[in-house]
Design a protein around this motif. Sequence first.
Motif: not given
Length: 385
Positions: A27-32, A94-103, A123-131
């Motif tokens: 996930v972190l590799a995708r984020l970076f 947070y948008d980038l992390m959402l993409r990395a988590l879902v991917t 939905q679960a990841m959007m809630l997490t990053t959104g809050v």
Amino acid sequence: MSESTQPVLHRLRDLIAADPDGFAGRVLARLFGLSPATRDLFPAHLSHLRQAFTQVLDHVLEALPGESGHDELIEFLAQLGRDHRKYGVADEHYDLMLRALVTESAALFGPDWKDETADTVVQAMMLTTGVMRGAAQSVEGPATWRAKVVQKFTINRERAVVRLVAIDPTPPLLPGQYVETTIPQWPHSWRDLSPAVPPNENGELEFHVRAVPGGHVSTSIVKETAPGDVWTFAQSHGVLHVDPERPVLMVAGGSGLAPLRALLLAMARRADSPPTHLFYGARFPGELYDLAVLRDLAATNPWLRVTGVIEETTDPWWAQGAPDPHQWGVEIVVGRVGDVAAKFADWSGWQVLIAGPEDMIASTKLKLRLAGVPIDQMLHDPVHS
């Protein structure tokens, strides 16, 4: 959560649990990969971060499908979002992390990544990053503040006292709390340190630090910190406080004395402080380095009694030459500090504050419970490595 939602998140939790470090690393590799500059926000060594990341995600995937506990989960994520301000995390991250988590979640599910599965995970990841993002946006004021080292005293090869003066305006900080701290030798590596003095209008800070085996930050503080260094601080946390309506038992192990010392110094400014008995423990006599200060504090505050506790009666070769604590006329008992405190008196009705290493806290709580002290009378902060 619907019944169809629960199996999806449970399945994702199980898939991550099969290789949590690998999942976090990917996930972190995708984020970076999405934003290479994001890498500069985090420590050079990511093992601690990967572990914390998967622990948070495991908690989310366990709590979110549950029938209750959602308010606690939201507050947990909100606090996490506020905590991440100190790293320089911004909205776009947070948008980038959402993409990395879902991917990466999609990669874990493989051919089982259907539309319903994707909707549930998104939905679960959007809630997490959104809050987290919303909580970070709601905080007023700067994320961090700084102080300059003005003095450092080496107590022995493992311990040092560091004094600083704030450069920036200091946010509210209560006696007994700990504060998120990073030092110039290890930028982006945050550790929780407890001031040993209460806040004051001059912005003066004092920390008592032990070099933890394998702890690169604490070791750098003891061995490398020097006047002129600028430390950076973020949020303060902690549950240690004194109820003036009840007598207080304090049990401190080693550098765990710091938050209790700050509370005692703050109590000394009041006219209504309750009867307080502090047990200050160390392995060797020479490690009771602050006993003279505590003796003077007790001498001018009749509500305070101090008992020193040592496990060994003589110092090791590397501590030879340390002051003999017996010279200060304070009561000193041989034993483990939690054992001595538990056997010393009946503490029923007393509030109990414990601070020190993890094993000392656990042992002290056990001994006090066996002595009849209810667990809800005891306070201690989480132990951080």
